[in-house]
Scaffold this active site. Structure first.
Site, PDB file in Angstrom:
ATOM      1  CG  ASP A   1      53.147  25.123  43.132  1.00  0.00           C
ATOM      2  OD1 ASP A   1      52.389  25.518  42.222  1.00  0.00           O
ATOM      3  OD2 ASP A   1      54.379  25.008  42.978  1.00  0.00           O
ATOM      4  CB  ILE A   2      47.690  26.248  41.432  1.00  0.00           C
ATOM      5  CG1 ILE A   2      46.332  25.732  40.936  1.00  0.00           C
ATOM      6  CG2 ILE A   2      48.467  26.963  40.341  1.00  0.00           C
ATOM      7  CD1 ILE A   2      45.299  26.792  40.777  1.00  0.00           C
TER       8      ILE A   2
ATOM      9  CG  ASN B   1      48.763  38.403  30.200  1.00  0.00           C
ATOM     10  OD1 ASN B   1      48.498  38.064  29.044  1.00  0.00           O
ATOM     11  ND2 ASN B   1      49.968  38.230  30.729  1.00  0.00           N
TER      12      ASN B   1
ATOM     13  CB  VAL C   1      49.714  31.741  39.467  1.00  0.00           C
ATOM     14  CG1 VAL C   1      48.649  32.505  38.723  1.00  0.00           C
ATOM     15  CG2 VAL C   1      49.326  30.291  39.646  1.00  0.00           C
ATOM     16  CG  ASP C   2      50.309  33.404  32.838  1.00  0.00           C
ATOM     17  OD1 ASP C   2      50.294  32.279  32.314  1.00  0.00           O
ATOM     18  OD2 ASP C   2      50.024  34.442  32.214  1.00  0.00           O
TER      19      ASP C   2
ATOM     20  CB  SER D   1      42.602  40.000  40.320  1.00  0.00           C
ATOM     21  OG  SER D   1      42.186  39.986  38.986  1.00  0.00           O
ATOM     22  CB  THR D   2      44.951  38.755  45.245  1.00  0.00           C
ATOM     23  OG1 THR D   2      45.491  37.437  45.248  1.00  0.00           O
ATOM     24  CG2 THR D   2      43.439  38.691  45.244  1.00  0.00           C
ATOM     25  N   GLY D   3      47.673  39.306  42.951  1.00  0.00           N
ATOM     26  CA  GLY D   3      49.127  39.458  42.881  1.00  0.00           C
ATOM     27  C   GLY D   3      49.455  40.729  42.110  1.00  0.00           C
TER      28      GLY D   3
ATOM     29  CE1 TYR E   1      47.437  41.900  35.300  1.00  0.00           C
ATOM     30  CE2 TYR E   1      45.262  40.893  35.150  1.00  0.00           C
ATOM     31  CZ  TYR E   1      46.457  41.271  34.555  1.00  0.00           C
ATOM     32  OH  TYR E   1      46.670  41.021  33.223  1.00  0.00           O
TER      33      TYR E   1
END
Ligand code: ADP
Length: 183
Positions: free
Chosen positions: A18-19, A32, A41-42, A124-126, A128
């Protein structure tokens, strides 16, 4: 789960986790263009970091795709959040340019602020929609090229949320760097 590779004098790590829990100088947000928060994650970063981050974001006037801007880390262990905007996947060659740019600009912003250790999610891999098998080599190559150019960054850690994403980065790293260092 930790894999470690070397790029010049810097270390590149892959971890599953988890970041929001990272203690690097900065963590990178897959933001975004509004910089006003979102899901994935945002959402997790704004929840964990508290309202100070969003307050600063409001003053930044958004961020172009492929660019990055910095705020405080609020209540996070990391003192800073670098908000990077990756491309929405379209299947065109420009996707890879914009994705590489999001990683490169994040590291440039880190250097401008004297930061030495940076943690990235898989941008971008979620939501997006960028296929992780295509995104991983772009992300790793962009970071490697930046570090090999002699940037004063000592550690870049990719914090990958789920096992499939971790494996995709591990496979790409094997092709790009060869076998990981011994623990
Ligand atoms: P984007 O809109 O750039 O695709 P997302 O947040 O939807 O961003 O997804 C990017 C990646 O971040 C995905 O692999 C997702 O699983 C992952 N992710 C979600 N939450 C976290 C978290 N707390 N730490 C690290 N990665 C996360």
């Amino acid at each position: 789960m930790l894999k470690r590779y070397r790029a010049g004098t810097a270390i590149i790590e892959l971890v599953q986790g988890d970041i929001t829990e990272q203690d690097t100088d900065a963590i990178v947000n897959a933001a975004n263009r509004t910089l006003l928060g979102g899901g994935g994650v945002d959402g997790a970063i704004h929840r964990a970091g508290g309202p100070a981050i969003l307050e600063e974001c409001r003053k930044l006037g958004g961020c172009e795709t492929g660019d990055a801007k910095i705020t405080t880390g609020g209540a996070l262990k990391a003192r800073h959040v670098i908000h990077a905007v990756g491309p929405v996947y379209s299947g065109r060659p420009r996707d890879a340019e914009l994705l590489a740019s999001a990683y490169r600009r994040s590291l440039e912003v880190a250097v401008e602020n004297g930061l030495k250790t940076v943690a990235f999610p898989s941008i971008s891999t979620g939501a997006y929609g960028y296929p992780v098998r295509e995104a991983a080599p772009v992300a790793l190559s962009a970071v490697r090229d930046f570090l090999l150019a002699g940037a004063p960054v000592s550690l870049v850690r990719f914090v990958l949320f789920d096992p499939a994403t971790f494996r995709a980065y591990e496979e790409a790293a094997g092709r790009i760097f060869g076998p990981p260092e011994e623990p």
